[in-house]
Design a protein around this motif. Sequence first.
Motif, PDB file in Angstrom:
ATOM      1  N   LEU A  49     -25.247  15.283  15.831  1.00  0.00           N
ATOM      2  CA  LEU A  49     -25.988  14.229  16.538  1.00  0.00           C
ATOM      3  C   LEU A  49     -26.501  13.153  15.585  1.00  0.00           C
ATOM      4  CD1 LEU A  49     -28.219  16.075  19.178  1.00  0.00           C
ATOM      5  CD2 LEU A  49     -26.279  14.554  19.609  1.00  0.00           C
ATOM      6  N   LEU A  50     -26.413  11.914  16.033  1.00  0.00           N
ATOM      7  CA  LEU A  50     -26.884  10.785  15.226  1.00  0.00           C
ATOM      8  C   LEU A  50     -28.405  10.779  15.109  1.00  0.00           C
ATOM      9  CD1 LEU A  50     -24.840   7.736  16.594  1.00  0.00           C
ATOM     10  CD2 LEU A  50     -24.330   9.146  14.595  1.00  0.00           C
ATOM     11  N   VAL A  51     -28.879  10.154  14.043  1.00  0.00           N
ATOM     12  CA  VAL A  51     -30.305   9.907  13.851  1.00  0.00           C
ATOM     13  C   VAL A  51     -30.535   8.413  14.087  1.00  0.00           C
ATOM     14  CG1 VAL A  51     -32.152   9.911  12.116  1.00  0.00           C
ATOM     15  CG2 VAL A  51     -30.470  11.767  12.164  1.00  0.00           C
ATOM     16  N   MET A  52     -31.597   8.052  14.813  1.00  0.00           N
ATOM     17  CA  MET A  52     -31.870   6.641  15.099  1.00  0.00           C
ATOM     18  C   MET A  52     -32.462   5.938  13.878  1.00  0.00           C
ATOM     19  SD  MET A  52     -30.907   6.166  18.129  1.00  0.00           S
ATOM     20  CE  MET A  52     -29.889   7.575  18.423  1.00  0.00           C
ATOM     21  N   CYS A  53     -32.066   4.691  13.670  1.00  0.00           N
ATOM     22  CA  CYS A  53     -32.651   3.885  12.593  1.00  0.00           C
ATOM     23  C   CYS A  53     -33.994   3.312  13.073  1.00  0.00           C
ATOM     24  CB  CYS A  53     -31.725   2.730  12.232  1.00  0.00           C
ATOM     25  SG  CYS A  53     -30.128   3.273  11.605  1.00  0.00           S
ATOM     26  N   HIS A  54     -34.888   3.024  12.120  1.00  0.00           N
ATOM     27  CA  HIS A  54     -36.178   2.449  12.491  1.00  0.00           C
ATOM     28  C   HIS A  54     -36.061   0.977  12.874  1.00  0.00           C
ATOM     29  CE1 HIS A  54     -38.468   5.984  11.642  1.00  0.00           C
ATOM     30  NE2 HIS A  54     -37.865   6.103  10.466  1.00  0.00           N
ATOM     31  N   SER A  55     -35.224   0.252  12.106  1.00  0.00           N
ATOM     32  CA  SER A  55     -35.157  -1.188  12.377  1.00  0.00           C
ATOM     33  C   SER A  55     -34.051  -1.497  13.383  1.00  0.00           C
ATOM     34  CB  SER A  55     -34.912  -1.947  11.078  1.00  0.00           C
ATOM     35  OG  SER A  55     -33.785  -1.389  10.437  1.00  0.00           O
ATOM     36  N   LEU A  56     -34.236  -2.612  14.078  1.00  0.00           N
ATOM     37  CA  LEU A  56     -33.257  -3.031  15.072  1.00  0.00           C
ATOM     38  C   LEU A  56     -32.140  -3.803  14.373  1.00  0.00           C
ATOM     39  CD1 LEU A  56     -35.764  -4.255  17.804  1.00  0.00           C
ATOM     40  CD2 LEU A  56     -34.446  -2.128  17.801  1.00  0.00           C
ATOM     41  N   ALA A  57     -30.927  -3.648  14.883  1.00  0.00           N
ATOM     42  CA  ALA A  57     -29.788  -4.300  14.239  1.00  0.00           C
ATOM     43  C   ALA A  57     -29.683  -5.760  14.656  1.00  0.00           C
ATOM     44  CB  ALA A  57     -28.500  -3.582  14.587  1.00  0.00           C
ATOM     45  N   TRP A  58     -29.857  -6.018  15.908  1.00  0.00           N
ATOM     46  CA  TRP A  58     -29.985  -7.412  16.300  1.00  0.00           C
ATOM     47  C   TRP A  58     -30.883  -7.522  17.506  1.00  0.00           C
ATOM     48  CZ3 TRP A  58     -27.532  -9.343  20.802  1.00  0.00           C
ATOM     49  CH2 TRP A  58     -26.498  -8.573  21.306  1.00  0.00           C
ATOM     50  N   ASP A  59     -31.480  -8.681  17.580  1.00  0.00           N
ATOM     51  CA  ASP A  59     -32.556  -8.873  18.531  1.00  0.00           C
ATOM     52  C   ASP A  59     -32.476 -10.332  18.947  1.00  0.00           C
ATOM     53  OD1 ASP A  59     -34.872  -8.606  19.925  1.00  0.00           O
ATOM     54  OD2 ASP A  59     -36.061  -7.841  18.249  1.00  0.00           O
ATOM     55  N   GLN A  60     -32.087 -10.574  20.169  1.00  0.00           N
ATOM     56  CA  GLN A  60     -31.939 -11.979  20.550  1.00  0.00           C
ATOM     57  C   GLN A  60     -32.202 -12.199  22.029  1.00  0.00           C
ATOM     58  OE1 GLN A  60     -27.715 -12.097  19.182  1.00  0.00           O
ATOM     59  NE2 GLN A  60     -27.360 -13.220  21.064  1.00  0.00           N
ATOM     60  N   THR A  61     -32.499 -13.444  22.337  1.00  0.00           N
ATOM     61  CA  THR A  61     -32.706 -13.837  23.721  1.00  0.00           C
ATOM     62  C   THR A  61     -31.361 -14.241  24.296  1.00  0.00           C
ATOM     63  OG1 THR A  61     -34.895 -14.616  23.160  1.00  0.00           O
ATOM     64  CG2 THR A  61     -33.968 -15.433  25.208  1.00  0.00           C
ATOM     65  N   VAL A  62     -31.069 -13.756  25.472  1.00  0.00           N
ATOM     66  CA  VAL A  62     -29.779 -14.021  26.101  1.00  0.00           C
ATOM     67  C   VAL A  62     -29.987 -14.567  27.500  1.00  0.00           C
ATOM     68  CG1 VAL A  62     -27.626 -12.966  26.920  1.00  0.00           C
ATOM     69  CG2 VAL A  62     -28.657 -12.155  24.791  1.00  0.00           C
ATOM     70  N   GLN A  63     -29.399 -15.721  27.750  1.00  0.00           N
ATOM     71  CA  GLN A  63     -29.430 -16.270  29.101  1.00  0.00           C
ATOM     72  C   GLN A  63     -28.215 -15.781  29.862  1.00  0.00           C
ATOM     73  OE1 GLN A  63     -30.663 -20.444  29.790  1.00  0.00           O
ATOM     74  NE2 GLN A  63     -29.853 -20.737  27.733  1.00  0.00           N
ATOM     75  N   THR A  64     -28.440 -15.086  30.938  1.00  0.00           N
ATOM     76  CA  THR A  64     -27.326 -14.705  31.798  1.00  0.00           C
ATOM     77  C   THR A  64     -27.377 -15.603  33.032  1.00  0.00           C
ATOM     78  OG1 THR A  64     -28.509 -13.076  33.128  1.00  0.00           O
ATOM     79  CG2 THR A  64     -27.625 -12.324  31.009  1.00  0.00           C
ATOM     80  N   LEU A  65     -26.426 -15.442  33.927  1.00  0.00           N
ATOM     81  CA  LEU A  65     -26.406 -16.306  35.106  1.00  0.00           C
ATOM     82  C   LEU A  65     -27.606 -16.060  36.013  1.00  0.00           C
ATOM     83  CD1 LEU A  65     -22.602 -16.255  36.000  1.00  0.00           C
ATOM     84  CD2 LEU A  65     -23.908 -18.169  35.071  1.00  0.00           C
ATOM     85  N   HIS A  77     -27.266   6.594  12.661  1.00  0.00           N
ATOM     86  CA  HIS A  77     -26.398   6.965  11.548  1.00  0.00           C
ATOM     87  C   HIS A  77     -26.236   8.470  11.516  1.00  0.00           C
ATOM     88  CE1 HIS A  77     -29.820   8.335   9.061  1.00  0.00           C
ATOM     89  NE2 HIS A  77     -30.479   7.320   9.616  1.00  0.00           N
ATOM     90  N   GLY A  78     -25.226   8.904  10.782  1.00  0.00           N
ATOM     91  CA  GLY A  78     -24.975  10.338  10.655  1.00  0.00           C
ATOM     92  C   GLY A  78     -26.155  11.032  10.000  1.00  0.00           C
ATOM     93  N   PRO A  79     -26.429  12.293  10.359  1.00  0.00           N
ATOM     94  CA  PRO A  79     -27.634  12.974   9.892  1.00  0.00           C
ATOM     95  C   PRO A  79     -27.548  13.545   8.473  1.00  0.00           C
ATOM     96  CG  PRO A  79     -26.433  14.404  11.389  1.00  0.00           C
ATOM     97  CD  PRO A  79     -25.668  13.111  11.333  1.00  0.00           C
ATOM     98  N   HIS A  80     -26.351  13.671   7.931  1.00  0.00           N
ATOM     99  CA  HIS A  80     -26.228  14.353   6.637  1.00  0.00           C
ATOM    100  C   HIS A  80     -25.878  13.373   5.527  1.00  0.00           C
ATOM    101  CE1 HIS A  80     -26.259  17.791   9.223  1.00  0.00           C
ATOM    102  NE2 HIS A  80     -25.123  17.426   9.788  1.00  0.00           N
ATOM    103  N   VAL A  81     -26.668  13.356   4.462  1.00  0.00           N
ATOM    104  CA  VAL A  81     -26.403  12.421   3.357  1.00  0.00           C
ATOM    105  C   VAL A  81     -25.054  12.667   2.697  1.00  0.00           C
ATOM    106  CG1 VAL A  81     -28.703  11.639   2.653  1.00  0.00           C
ATOM    107  CG2 VAL A  81     -27.889  13.878   1.903  1.00  0.00           C
ATOM    108  N   THR A  82     -24.579  13.882   2.794  1.00  0.00           N
ATOM    109  CA  THR A  82     -23.299  14.209   2.155  1.00  0.00           C
ATOM    110  C   THR A  82     -22.115  13.714   2.990  1.00  0.00           C
ATOM    111  OG1 THR A  82     -23.489  16.338   3.241  1.00  0.00           O
ATOM    112  CG2 THR A  82     -24.106  16.256   0.909  1.00  0.00           C
TER     113      THR A  82
END
Length: 260
Positions: A49-65, A77-82
């Motif tokens: 199972l993946l581990v969640m990162c603390h920081s956000l990868a992208w963050d933006q305002t989006v206008q949809t219709l 990211h993967g849980p094991h440093v190896t």
Amino acid sequence: MGQEFPLKLGQCGQDASAEAPMRPPKRLYAQQRIIYPPALLTCPPCGDLLVMCHSLAWDQTVQTLDRVLSVASRPGHGPHVTCAGSRLRLLSAQAPRRALPGSTYGYDVVVRIAWWRQESRAPYREIHPELASQVRLAQSHVGSLYPPVSLPLLACHARQHRDHLAPVAKEQGGLLIALDGLAPQGGEPHIWFIRERTSGFTLRSGWLAQQEPPPFAAFLKPLQHLEWPILAVLRDKQKGLVPAVATVLPNSHSQFCQAH
Ligand SMILES: [Zn+2]
């Protein structure tokens, strides 16, 4: 309005118009905040199972219709440093589906423009008023939004994309690909995108009239000629994609998008 911005007497017309203040751009207020989790639940190399990162990868305002969104992606990211997977930053498949990287216009806006151009050859000056009732958009932007989805080329043939993708591929040992389709009018998907998951690059886009294996396979075929292996394919739950991915990219690991 005229009282707010009086023309300065004694100046020539040109100066006056240069002085005439542009209306300050109104801030876009998001009606909804969405933070998307990674599309994969598990680390591609080891399957844990993946581990969640603390920081956000992208963050933006989006206008949809239909509304303004504030969209972010929380990588995992993967849980094991190896494991090589610990160096990956696996992103959501849904966040880049909302908008082009760096653009505040949703793909539904882009697809709508492409549809009008494709089907009725509508000029931008006619498309603009239709869109401007739903989205804050300058007429000059309408044309600039069209090319990204209309080029049925493998965009990574372009040198700058290759230069962007090479370090990503090197870091990961290959590319992680996402496939998804968007319907311009709410029907069957018509525009399909092949994206590189980590960088968000669109490698290919194109209109597919049929959602059947042969057209999908033909659409995916150029991926075979990339200089990097395709590690994983994240796909939309389209039946035609399953055999197409298996035929064209037999060595990739294939997984449904979590959102489906
Ligand atoms: Zn791992």
